[in-house]
Every structure is written in structure tokens, then in C-alpha cells.
Scaffold this motif. Sequence first.
Motif, PDB file in Angstrom:
ATOM      1  N   ALA A  94      -2.556   2.623 -13.803  1.00 55.87           N
ATOM      2  CA  ALA A  94      -1.469   3.545 -13.474  1.00 55.87           C
ATOM      3  C   ALA A  94      -1.314   4.535 -14.625  1.00 55.87           C
ATOM      4  CB  ALA A  94      -0.177   2.769 -13.250  1.00 55.87           C
ATOM      5  N   GLU A  95      -1.450   5.811 -14.333  1.00 59.54           N
ATOM      6  CA  GLU A  95      -1.409   6.838 -15.374  1.00 59.54           C
ATOM      7  C   GLU A  95       0.014   7.258 -15.737  1.00 59.54           C
ATOM      8  OE1 GLU A  95      -4.047   7.698 -16.959  1.00 59.54           O
ATOM      9  OE2 GLU A  95      -5.447   6.626 -15.668  1.00 59.54           O
ATOM     10  N   SER A  96       0.956   7.050 -14.814  1.00 60.77           N
ATOM     11  CA  SER A  96       2.334   7.479 -15.037  1.00 60.77           C
ATOM     12  C   SER A  96       3.261   6.597 -14.214  1.00 60.77           C
ATOM     13  CB  SER A  96       2.520   8.934 -14.597  1.00 60.77           C
ATOM     14  OG  SER A  96       2.297   9.030 -13.190  1.00 60.77           O
ATOM     15  N   ARG A  97       4.561   6.783 -14.385  1.00 58.15           N
ATOM     16  CA  ARG A  97       5.527   6.010 -13.609  1.00 58.15           C
ATOM     17  C   ARG A  97       5.399   6.335 -12.119  1.00 58.15           C
ATOM     18  NH1 ARG A  97      11.456   5.922 -16.034  1.00 58.15           N
ATOM     19  NH2 ARG A  97      10.234   5.133 -17.770  1.00 58.15           N
ATOM     20  N   GLU A  98       5.143   7.611 -11.806  1.00 56.19           N
ATOM     21  CA  GLU A  98       4.977   8.020 -10.412  1.00 56.19           C
ATOM     22  C   GLU A  98       3.725   7.390  -9.812  1.00 56.19           C
ATOM     23  OE1 GLU A  98       7.692  10.288 -12.491  1.00 56.19           O
ATOM     24  OE2 GLU A  98       5.539  10.162 -12.993  1.00 56.19           O
ATOM     25  N   ASP A  99       2.675   7.339 -10.617  1.00 56.82           N
ATOM     26  CA  ASP A  99       1.419   6.725 -10.184  1.00 56.82           C
ATOM     27  C   ASP A  99       1.633   5.239  -9.914  1.00 56.82           C
ATOM     28  OD1 ASP A  99      -1.254   6.723  -9.565  1.00 56.82           O
ATOM     29  OD2 ASP A  99      -1.911   6.356 -11.626  1.00 56.82           O
ATOM     30  N   LEU A 100       2.382   4.578 -10.791  1.00 51.90           N
ATOM     31  CA  LEU A 100       2.695   3.159 -10.624  1.00 51.90           C
ATOM     32  C   LEU A 100       3.439   2.937  -9.312  1.00 51.90           C
ATOM     33  CD1 LEU A 100       2.763   0.294 -11.922  1.00 51.90           C
ATOM     34  CD2 LEU A 100       4.913   0.949 -12.996  1.00 51.90           C
ATOM     35  N   GLN A 101       4.401   3.794  -9.034  1.00 54.88           N
ATOM     36  CA  GLN A 101       5.184   3.688  -7.805  1.00 54.88           C
ATOM     37  C   GLN A 101       4.280   3.826  -6.582  1.00 54.88           C
ATOM     38  OE1 GLN A 101       8.574   6.218  -7.912  1.00 54.88           O
ATOM     39  NE2 GLN A 101       9.536   5.268  -6.142  1.00 54.88           N
ATOM     40  N   LYS A 102       3.325   4.730  -6.664  1.00 60.24           N
ATOM     41  CA  LYS A 102       2.426   4.976  -5.535  1.00 60.24           C
ATOM     42  C   LYS A 102       1.523   3.767  -5.267  1.00 60.24           C
ATOM     43  CE  LYS A 102      -1.135   7.909  -5.589  1.00 60.24           C
ATOM     44  NZ  LYS A 102      -1.845   9.173  -5.808  1.00 60.24           N
ATOM     45  N   VAL A 103       0.937   3.213  -6.340  1.00 60.89           N
ATOM     46  CA  VAL A 103       0.002   2.098  -6.130  1.00 60.89           C
ATOM     47  C   VAL A 103       0.730   0.813  -5.734  1.00 60.89           C
ATOM     48  CG1 VAL A 103      -1.852   2.999  -7.575  1.00 60.89           C
ATOM     49  CG2 VAL A 103      -0.093   1.583  -8.624  1.00 60.89           C
ATOM     50  N   LEU A 104       1.999   0.694  -6.118  1.00 56.92           N
ATOM     51  CA  LEU A 104       2.756  -0.502  -5.739  1.00 56.92           C
ATOM     52  C   LEU A 104       3.330  -0.425  -4.328  1.00 56.92           C
ATOM     53  CD1 LEU A 104       4.630  -1.412  -9.034  1.00 56.92           C
ATOM     54  CD2 LEU A 104       3.031  -2.859  -7.787  1.00 56.92           C
ATOM     55  N   SER A 105       3.263   0.737  -3.717  1.00 62.53           N
ATOM     56  CA  SER A 105       3.821   0.875  -2.376  1.00 62.53           C
ATOM     57  C   SER A 105       2.864   0.356  -1.301  1.00 62.53           C
ATOM     58  CB  SER A 105       4.155   2.344  -2.093  1.00 62.53           C
ATOM     59  OG  SER A 105       2.972   3.118  -2.079  1.00 62.53           O
ATOM     60  N   ARG A 106       1.683  -0.088  -1.698  1.00 61.69           N
ATOM     61  CA  ARG A 106       0.699  -0.594  -0.739  1.00 61.69           C
ATOM     62  C   ARG A 106       1.197  -1.887  -0.098  1.00 61.69           C
ATOM     63  NH1 ARG A 106      -4.567  -1.195  -4.046  1.00 61.69           N
ATOM     64  NH2 ARG A 106      -5.310  -2.233  -2.151  1.00 61.69           N
ATOM     65  N   ALA A 107       0.622  -2.244   1.039  1.00 64.12           N
ATOM     66  CA  ALA A 107       1.095  -3.396   1.812  1.00 64.12           C
ATOM     67  C   ALA A 107       0.653  -4.726   1.207  1.00 64.12           C
ATOM     68  CB  ALA A 107       0.605  -3.291   3.248  1.00 64.12           C
ATOM     69  N   SER A 108      -0.494  -4.739   0.526  1.00 62.50           N
ATOM     70  CA  SER A 108      -0.988  -5.980  -0.091  1.00 62.50           C
ATOM     71  C   SER A 108      -2.184  -5.634  -0.966  1.00 62.50           C
ATOM     72  CB  SER A 108      -1.412  -6.995   0.984  1.00 62.50           C
ATOM     73  OG  SER A 108      -2.521  -6.484   1.723  1.00 62.50           O
ATOM     74  N   GLY A 109      -2.663  -6.646  -1.713  1.00 68.31           N
ATOM     75  CA  GLY A 109      -3.870  -6.480  -2.511  1.00 68.31           C
ATOM     76  C   GLY A 109      -3.699  -5.545  -3.694  1.00 68.31           C
ATOM     77  N   GLY A 110      -4.766  -5.410  -4.463  1.00 73.29           N
ATOM     78  CA  GLY A 110      -4.778  -4.506  -5.599  1.00 73.29           C
ATOM     79  C   GLY A 110      -4.628  -5.208  -6.927  1.00 73.29           C
ATOM     80  N   VAL A 111      -5.341  -4.713  -7.931  1.00 73.41           N
ATOM     81  CA  VAL A 111      -5.199  -5.159  -9.317  1.00 73.41           C
ATOM     82  C   VAL A 111      -4.842  -3.910 -10.125  1.00 73.41           C
ATOM     83  CG1 VAL A 111      -6.319  -6.218 -11.303  1.00 73.41           C
ATOM     84  CG2 VAL A 111      -6.862  -7.031  -9.005  1.00 73.41           C
ATOM     85  N   ILE A 112      -3.603  -3.848 -10.582  1.00 71.10           N
ATOM     86  CA  ILE A 112      -3.050  -2.639 -11.180  1.00 71.10           C
ATOM     87  C   ILE A 112      -2.749  -2.885 -12.655  1.00 71.10           C
ATOM     88  CG2 ILE A 112      -1.139  -0.991 -11.099  1.00 71.10           C
ATOM     89  CD1 ILE A 112      -0.781  -2.165  -8.108  1.00 71.10           C
ATOM     90  N   PHE A 113      -3.255  -2.021 -13.513  1.00 71.66           N
ATOM     91  CA  PHE A 113      -2.992  -2.109 -14.952  1.00 71.66           C
ATOM     92  C   PHE A 113      -1.917  -1.111 -15.328  1.00 71.66           C
ATOM     93  CE2 PHE A 113      -6.705  -4.550 -14.800  1.00 71.66           C
ATOM     94  CZ  PHE A 113      -6.804  -5.257 -15.995  1.00 71.66           C
ATOM     95  N   THR A 114      -0.965  -1.546 -16.120  1.00 72.67           N
ATOM     96  CA  THR A 114       0.084  -0.644 -16.579  1.00 72.67           C
ATOM     97  C   THR A 114       0.642  -1.135 -17.907  1.00 72.67           C
ATOM     98  OG1 THR A 114       2.213   0.386 -16.011  1.00 72.67           O
ATOM     99  CG2 THR A 114       1.902  -1.885 -15.315  1.00 72.67           C
ATOM    100  N   THR A 115       1.223  -0.218 -18.651  1.00 71.40           N
ATOM    101  CA  THR A 115       1.957  -0.613 -19.849  1.00 71.40           C
ATOM    102  C   THR A 115       3.417  -0.828 -19.472  1.00 71.40           C
ATOM    103  OG1 THR A 115       2.285   1.717 -20.403  1.00 71.40           O
ATOM    104  CG2 THR A 115       0.440   0.587 -21.464  1.00 71.40           C
ATOM    105  N   LEU A 116       4.073  -1.676 -20.232  1.00 70.42           N
ATOM    106  CA  LEU A 116       5.468  -2.015 -19.982  1.00 70.42           C
ATOM    107  C   LEU A 116       6.363  -0.772 -20.023  1.00 70.42           C
ATOM    108  CD1 LEU A 116       7.387  -4.478 -19.592  1.00 70.42           C
ATOM    109  CD2 LEU A 116       7.592  -4.567 -22.072  1.00 70.42           C
ATOM    110  N   GLN A 117       5.965   0.194 -20.853  1.00 66.16           N
ATOM    111  CA  GLN A 117       6.795   1.376 -21.061  1.00 66.16           C
ATOM    112  C   GLN A 117       6.897   2.283 -19.831  1.00 66.16           C
ATOM    113  OE1 GLN A 117       4.607   0.095 -23.092  1.00 66.16           O
ATOM    114  NE2 GLN A 117       5.596  -0.230 -25.056  1.00 66.16           N
ATOM    115  N   LYS A 118       6.060   2.025 -18.820  1.00 66.13           N
ATOM    116  CA  LYS A 118       6.138   2.848 -17.607  1.00 66.13           C
ATOM    117  C   LYS A 118       7.292   2.416 -16.694  1.00 66.13           C
ATOM    118  CE  LYS A 118       1.468   4.648 -17.397  1.00 66.13           C
ATOM    119  NZ  LYS A 118       0.852   3.981 -18.538  1.00 66.13           N
TER     120      LYS A 118
END
Length: 213
Positions: A94-118
Motif C-alpha cells: 500500500a503506497e498511501s492511506r487511500e491505496d490501503l483503503q482501496k486494497v482492503l475494500s476487496r471481498a476476500s483474499g490478498g496479502v497487503i503490506f503497509t506501515t503502521l503510520q498509514k
Amino acid sequence: KIAGYHQFHAVNKAVAATVRASSETGDHRIGVVWHTQGSGKSIAMVLYAGKVILQPEMQNPTLVVLTDRNDLDDQLFSTFSMCRDLIRQTPVQAESREDLQKVLSRASGGVIFTTLQKFGEIAEPLTTRRNVVVIADEAHRSQYGFKAKVDAKTGEISYGFAKYMRDALPNASFIGFTGTPIEADDVNTPAVFGNYIDVYDISRAVEDRSEEH
């Protein structure tokens, strides 16, 4: 690569704890894997991810791999990326907070890397799904901040990133991986993540290496 005995046992126990913690009666605290520095913690995390994804009870979970520094995020992402066959998908950062929101809106699956600060203050959760597992690397460091802090000058109330993250993922379950857990009154790794799942400390690592030579 093949799992060492400490990785094998830790992963199996961690997967069982994940199924329990994320169930309807679970408290979302999977626990802490305490594996000393240099014992292959990153590989243990990949092995855990590969196995927990296959659990039918988890219903194709979303894994959020959490670090508190960009360089750690890159290192761990690189390890997971080399193990795409094991985790059966390509991890994303996840490159940004908005990006994190987008990838987490999926219905299932996914391996997402993020820093806590997002994670920060939000109006509503990013997802309310129960089959979200947060894997915190170096879990002893930044996973606190649940209590309100008041700015003496402005009177503004703020919280730590850990609270914001749980607001964003209210039904997720959390597992911590660390080489140096902390147990103090105000900063306590097991209090945040749950009991120790597996302990492979420096004395056991030294014993194993001495037996090899």
C-alpha cells in the motif's frame, strides 16, 4: 528452503490459534511468536501466511503485514514476493492511506503490506470482515497507544496508531512476531496480542548451534 523445527512447531500452533481467535467466540488476539533475532523470523512469517490461507475456516482471508519502518516493509515484502507460489498470490504494498483503503475494500483474499503510520483517524472502518489477519513484524515496538493523550497547549485529544488501526479493522485478528517482547505496565506485547504462542529465545538458539558443531 525448509522449515527448522522451531518454525514448524510455531507455525502449526499459530495457525490453530488464528482459527480460534478469529472465530465468533474468539477475542481477535492470536498471540505472540517470540523468535530471537537471526532465527529466520521472516521465513516463519511466510510459512505461517502460506498455511493460514489454506484453512477452510478462514474463508480465503486477507493478510495485512504490518511494519513500522519503510525499510523493514521493503525487506519483508521482498521475502514474501520470492515465495509467491507458497502464498498463492502476489503480495502488494500500500503506497498511501487511500491505496490501503482501496486494497482492503476487496471481498476476500490478498496479502497487503503497509506501515503502521498509514493508519489514522477515519470516519468508518476500512473493512468489517472477520477473516482479516494482521501480522505485525517487530511487534514489541509500536503496537501501543490505546489511551488518549491530551495536548497541553491545544487541548486536542489523540491516540496512537494501534488504536486507529483497530478502528479501521474492528473484526480483524492480530498476531505479533518479535525477537524482543516487552512486558511493562504501560507497554506490554502479550497484553496487546495475546499469550505467547511459541518461544525460541537466545538460549535455545545457542544450544541448537552448539549441537550442530
